[in-house]
Design a protein around this motif. Structure first.
Motif, PDB file in Angstrom:
ATOM      1  N   ILE A  43      56.950  74.277  40.574  1.00  0.00           N
ATOM      2  CA  ILE A  43      56.809  75.702  40.260  1.00  0.00           C
ATOM      3  C   ILE A  43      57.449  75.995  38.906  1.00  0.00           C
ATOM      4  CG2 ILE A  43      57.350  78.062  40.972  1.00  0.00           C
ATOM      5  CD1 ILE A  43      57.464  77.074  43.856  1.00  0.00           C
ATOM      6  N   MET A  44      56.709  76.696  38.050  1.00  0.00           N
ATOM      7  CA  MET A  44      57.250  77.197  36.789  1.00  0.00           C
ATOM      8  C   MET A  44      57.465  78.696  36.918  1.00  0.00           C
ATOM      9  SD  MET A  44      58.228  77.167  33.605  1.00  0.00           S
ATOM     10  CE  MET A  44      57.763  75.634  32.781  1.00  0.00           C
ATOM     11  N   ASN A  45      58.695  79.127  36.714  1.00  0.00           N
ATOM     12  CA  ASN A  45      59.039  80.549  36.730  1.00  0.00           C
ATOM     13  C   ASN A  45      59.152  81.017  35.278  1.00  0.00           C
ATOM     14  OD1 ASN A  45      61.801  82.486  38.202  1.00  0.00           O
ATOM     15  ND2 ASN A  45      59.825  83.123  37.429  1.00  0.00           N
ATOM     16  N   LEU A  46      58.060  81.564  34.759  1.00  0.00           N
ATOM     17  CA  LEU A  46      58.062  82.019  33.367  1.00  0.00           C
ATOM     18  C   LEU A  46      58.906  83.271  33.224  1.00  0.00           C
ATOM     19  CD1 LEU A  46      54.372  81.583  32.104  1.00  0.00           C
ATOM     20  CD2 LEU A  46      56.357  80.167  31.571  1.00  0.00           C
ATOM     21  N   MET A  47      59.746  83.280  32.211  1.00  0.00           N
ATOM     22  CA  MET A  47      60.686  84.374  31.974  1.00  0.00           C
ATOM     23  C   MET A  47      61.491  84.634  33.249  1.00  0.00           C
ATOM     24  SD  MET A  47      58.274  86.804  29.573  1.00  0.00           S
ATOM     25  CE  MET A  47      59.558  87.928  29.083  1.00  0.00           C
ATOM     26  N   GLY A  48      62.054  83.561  33.768  1.00  0.00           N
ATOM     27  CA  GLY A  48      62.744  83.589  35.056  1.00  0.00           C
ATOM     28  C   GLY A  48      64.153  84.127  35.016  1.00  0.00           C
ATOM     29  N   SER A  49      64.612  84.592  33.864  1.00  0.00           N
ATOM     30  CA  SER A  49      65.848  85.356  33.735  1.00  0.00           C
ATOM     31  C   SER A  49      67.052  84.641  34.331  1.00  0.00           C
ATOM     32  CB  SER A  49      65.663  86.751  34.344  1.00  0.00           C
ATOM     33  OG  SER A  49      66.752  87.590  34.061  1.00  0.00           O
ATOM     34  N   ASN A  50      67.726  85.296  35.294  1.00  0.00           N
ATOM     35  CA  ASN A  50      69.003  84.800  35.819  1.00  0.00           C
ATOM     36  C   ASN A  50      68.862  83.709  36.867  1.00  0.00           C
ATOM     37  OD1 ASN A  50      68.504  86.283  38.395  1.00  0.00           O
ATOM     38  ND2 ASN A  50      68.783  88.071  37.071  1.00  0.00           N
ATOM     39  N   GLY A  51      67.640  83.338  37.225  1.00  0.00           N
ATOM     40  CA  GLY A  51      67.428  82.198  38.117  1.00  0.00           C
ATOM     41  C   GLY A  51      67.508  82.490  39.599  1.00  0.00           C
ATOM     42  N   ASN A  52      67.687  83.741  39.993  1.00  0.00           N
ATOM     43  CA  ASN A  52      67.791  84.026  41.425  1.00  0.00           C
ATOM     44  C   ASN A  52      66.550  83.599  42.192  1.00  0.00           C
ATOM     45  OD1 ASN A  52      70.047  85.823  42.928  1.00  0.00           O
ATOM     46  ND2 ASN A  52      70.217  86.075  40.706  1.00  0.00           N
ATOM     47  N   LYS A  53      65.375  83.958  41.690  1.00  0.00           N
ATOM     48  CA  LYS A  53      64.136  83.567  42.366  1.00  0.00           C
ATOM     49  C   LYS A  53      63.939  82.055  42.295  1.00  0.00           C
ATOM     50  CE  LYS A  53      62.329  87.757  43.318  1.00  0.00           C
ATOM     51  NZ  LYS A  53      63.274  88.666  42.677  1.00  0.00           N
ATOM     52  N   ALA A  54      64.228  81.467  41.147  1.00  0.00           N
ATOM     53  CA  ALA A  54      64.038  80.026  40.968  1.00  0.00           C
ATOM     54  C   ALA A  54      64.926  79.222  41.906  1.00  0.00           C
ATOM     55  CB  ALA A  54      64.315  79.648  39.516  1.00  0.00           C
ATOM     56  N   VAL A  55      66.180  79.628  42.038  1.00  0.00           N
ATOM     57  CA  VAL A  55      67.093  78.904  42.928  1.00  0.00           C
ATOM     58  C   VAL A  55      66.665  79.082  44.381  1.00  0.00           C
ATOM     59  CG1 VAL A  55      69.483  78.809  43.768  1.00  0.00           C
ATOM     60  CG2 VAL A  55      69.018  78.935  41.306  1.00  0.00           C
ATOM     61  N   ALA A  56      66.184  80.260  44.728  1.00  0.00           N
ATOM     62  CA  ALA A  56      65.668  80.466  46.090  1.00  0.00           C
ATOM     63  C   ALA A  56      64.509  79.516  46.375  1.00  0.00           C
ATOM     64  CB  ALA A  56      65.217  81.913  46.262  1.00  0.00           C
ATOM     65  N   LEU A  57      63.616  79.355  45.421  1.00  0.00           N
ATOM     66  CA  LEU A  57      62.493  78.430  45.582  1.00  0.00           C
ATOM     67  C   LEU A  57      62.979  76.987  45.736  1.00  0.00           C
ATOM     68  CD1 LEU A  57      60.125  79.977  42.901  1.00  0.00           C
ATOM     69  CD2 LEU A  57      59.661  79.885  45.364  1.00  0.00           C
ATOM     70  N   ALA A  58      63.990  76.623  44.941  1.00  0.00           N
ATOM     71  CA  ALA A  58      64.543  75.276  45.033  1.00  0.00           C
ATOM     72  C   ALA A  58      65.182  75.024  46.393  1.00  0.00           C
ATOM     73  CB  ALA A  58      65.559  75.048  43.911  1.00  0.00           C
ATOM     74  N   LEU A  59      65.840  76.039  46.932  1.00  0.00           N
ATOM     75  CA  LEU A  59      66.442  75.908  48.261  1.00  0.00           C
ATOM     76  C   LEU A  59      65.380  75.719  49.347  1.00  0.00           C
ATOM     77  CD1 LEU A  59      69.211  78.637  47.943  1.00  0.00           C
ATOM     78  CD2 LEU A  59      69.621  76.209  48.414  1.00  0.00           C
ATOM     79  N   LEU A  60      64.171  76.184  49.074  1.00  0.00           N
ATOM     80  CA  LEU A  60      63.067  76.024  50.018  1.00  0.00           C
ATOM     81  C   LEU A  60      62.301  74.716  49.797  1.00  0.00           C
ATOM     82  CD1 LEU A  60      61.829  79.715  49.983  1.00  0.00           C
ATOM     83  CD2 LEU A  60      62.826  78.524  51.942  1.00  0.00           C
ATOM     84  N   GLY A  61      62.802  73.878  48.880  1.00  0.00           N
ATOM     85  CA  GLY A  61      62.250  72.545  48.722  1.00  0.00           C
ATOM     86  C   GLY A  61      61.423  72.306  47.483  1.00  0.00           C
ATOM     87  N   ALA A  62      61.198  73.328  46.651  1.00  0.00           N
ATOM     88  CA  ALA A  62      60.355  73.173  45.472  1.00  0.00           C
ATOM     89  C   ALA A  62      61.120  72.534  44.314  1.00  0.00           C
ATOM     90  CB  ALA A  62      59.808  74.528  45.038  1.00  0.00           C
ATOM     91  N   GLU A  63      60.367  71.908  43.403  1.00  0.00           N
ATOM     92  CA  GLU A  63      60.910  71.438  42.131  1.00  0.00           C
ATOM     93  C   GLU A  63      60.625  72.530  41.109  1.00  0.00           C
ATOM     94  OE1 GLU A  63      59.375  67.613  41.059  1.00  0.00           O
ATOM     95  OE2 GLU A  63      59.477  66.864  43.125  1.00  0.00           O
ATOM     96  N   VAL A  64      61.680  73.167  40.603  1.00  0.00           N
ATOM     97  CA  VAL A  64      61.502  74.412  39.866  1.00  0.00           C
ATOM     98  C   VAL A  64      61.968  74.278  38.417  1.00  0.00           C
ATOM     99  CG1 VAL A  64      61.927  76.897  39.880  1.00  0.00           C
ATOM    100  CG2 VAL A  64      61.971  75.625  42.030  1.00  0.00           C
ATOM    101  N   ALA A  65      61.149  74.839  37.531  1.00  0.00           N
ATOM    102  CA  ALA A  65      61.520  74.977  36.122  1.00  0.00           C
ATOM    103  C   ALA A  65      61.491  76.456  35.763  1.00  0.00           C
ATOM    104  CB  ALA A  65      60.562  74.200  35.229  1.00  0.00           C
ATOM    105  N   VAL A  66      62.363  76.842  34.861  1.00  0.00           N
ATOM    106  CA  VAL A  66      62.389  78.203  34.325  1.00  0.00           C
ATOM    107  C   VAL A  66      62.218  78.114  32.818  1.00  0.00           C
ATOM    108  CG1 VAL A  66      63.791  80.268  33.952  1.00  0.00           C
ATOM    109  CG2 VAL A  66      63.919  79.067  36.137  1.00  0.00           C
ATOM    110  N   ALA A  67      61.391  78.983  32.262  1.00  0.00           N
ATOM    111  CA  ALA A  67      61.289  79.123  30.815  1.00  0.00           C
ATOM    112  C   ALA A  67      61.688  80.541  30.443  1.00  0.00           C
ATOM    113  CB  ALA A  67      59.869  78.827  30.332  1.00  0.00           C
ATOM    114  N   ASP A  68      62.678  80.656  29.559  1.00  0.00           N
ATOM    115  CA  ASP A  68      63.210  81.962  29.174  1.00  0.00           C
ATOM    116  C   ASP A  68      63.966  81.780  27.867  1.00  0.00           C
ATOM    117  OD1 ASP A  68      64.053  84.771  30.879  1.00  0.00           O
ATOM    118  OD2 ASP A  68      65.317  84.245  29.181  1.00  0.00           O
ATOM    119  N   PHE A  69      63.935  82.789  26.987  1.00  0.00           N
ATOM    120  CA  PHE A  69      64.565  82.576  25.681  1.00  0.00           C
ATOM    121  C   PHE A  69      66.030  83.025  25.616  1.00  0.00           C
ATOM    122  CE2 PHE A  69      62.174  86.598  23.960  1.00  0.00           C
ATOM    123  CZ  PHE A  69      63.025  87.426  24.635  1.00  0.00           C
ATOM    124  N   SER A  70      66.639  83.339  26.742  1.00  0.00           N
ATOM    125  CA  SER A  70      68.019  83.813  26.747  1.00  0.00           C
ATOM    126  C   SER A  70      68.985  82.716  27.190  1.00  0.00           C
ATOM    127  CB  SER A  70      68.167  85.022  27.681  1.00  0.00           C
ATOM    128  OG  SER A  70      69.528  85.339  27.864  1.00  0.00           O
TER     129      SER A  70
END
Length: 268
Positions: free
Chosen positions: A62-89
């Motif tokens: 899963i790619m979380n574009l403009m995933g900001s602080n990572g809350n959604k991305a980490v939740a996805l990872a906890l559910l078993g996904a391999e997660v990347a975030v792209a964000d310029f901050s």
């Protein structure tokens, strides 16, 4: 992209690296505190987004574009996904990586403008590209964004986009409550293409007495639903679903007014 577009991108990068980490600590708690809440119920953090994914995310990319602080991305990872975030901050990256470490999950964070991803990151390997809440209005042209989405998705992969409904962001002003119901006024222009100067979303979480509010101004292009759907369709993504949702935080607030929408589109 003209000079004005470049100037706005530079401004937005500066704003999103000014006090952002501290704002997330105030909003969610330290990464260690926030991680415990995510571990307890990761699906809750995803809300209605989760139902548009397979019941098992084990091994899904899963790619979380403009995933900001990572809350959604980490939740996805906890559910078993391999997660990347792209964000310029970099401030967002700092919070997100600390959150992932505290939650005990890996997270690949790419600090980059999503329209200028490194070549080795822009590959069709993702089962899902996810974008949510307050993303689209940073773009003055949606077509390049959805071209990136198309290039990231593998065949059969899905875009899941959730954002604030333009009826609420462009057309209707809501304020005050009477008997737990907001008062609404049609005061906007649904078809306006003008940029609007606004305070950045995280500003309200900063401690008072900080920098002047002008430091946190950004310029937003609010899109109507037809423009969004058309931009996605023009990239060759197949529209699977458009869902319009009321306010999810209360059964009474904003009754009858669409507050968010979710689009599911598939790369053939």
């Amino acid at each position: 992209m003209d000079n004005q577009d470049n100037n706005n991108v530079t401004l937005h990068k500066e704003v999103w690296n000014t006090g952002t980490y501290e704002a997330w600590v105030k909003r969610f708690g330290t990464p260690e505190v926030a991680a415990q809440k995510l571990i307890a119920d990761p699906a809750k953090r995803l809300g209605s987004l989760y139902k548009h994914m397979n019941s098992s995310l084990d091994g899904k990319r899963i790619m979380n574009l403009m995933g900001s602080n990572g809350n959604k991305a980490v939740a996805l990872a906890l559910l078993g996904a391999e997660v990347a975030v792209a964000d310029f901050s970099q401030d967002n990256e700092r919070y997100a990586l600390a959150l992932a470490e505290a939650a005990g999950v890996p997270l690949h964070y790419i600090v980059s403008d999503v329209l200028d991803l490194p070549a080795d990151e822009l590959r069709p390997v993702y089962d899902y590209v996810m974008m949510e809440n307050g993303i689209l209005h940073y773009f003055e042209d949606l077509h390049p964004l959805f071209e990136v989405v198309s290039r990231l998705l593998k065949p059969g992969g899905r875009l899941i986009l959730q954002d604030f409904h333009p009826v609420s962001t462009k057309l209707i002003t809501s304020k005050g409550t009477t008997a737990n119901i907001r008062k609404h006024k049609v005061s906007g222009d649904y078809f306006s293409t003008e940029l609007e100067e606004k305070e950045v979303a995280y500003y309200k979480y900063l401690e008072s007495g900080g920098l002047e509010s002008s430091t946190y101004k950004v310029y937003l292009r609010k899109w109507n639903l037809g423009e969004i759907v058309t931009s996605i369709a023009k990239t060759g993504l197949f529209m699977k679903q458009l869902e319009e949702l009321p306010n999810q935080s209360s059964e009474q607030f904003d009754k009858g007014i669409p507050k968010t929408f979710t689009i599911v589109a598939e790369r053939l």
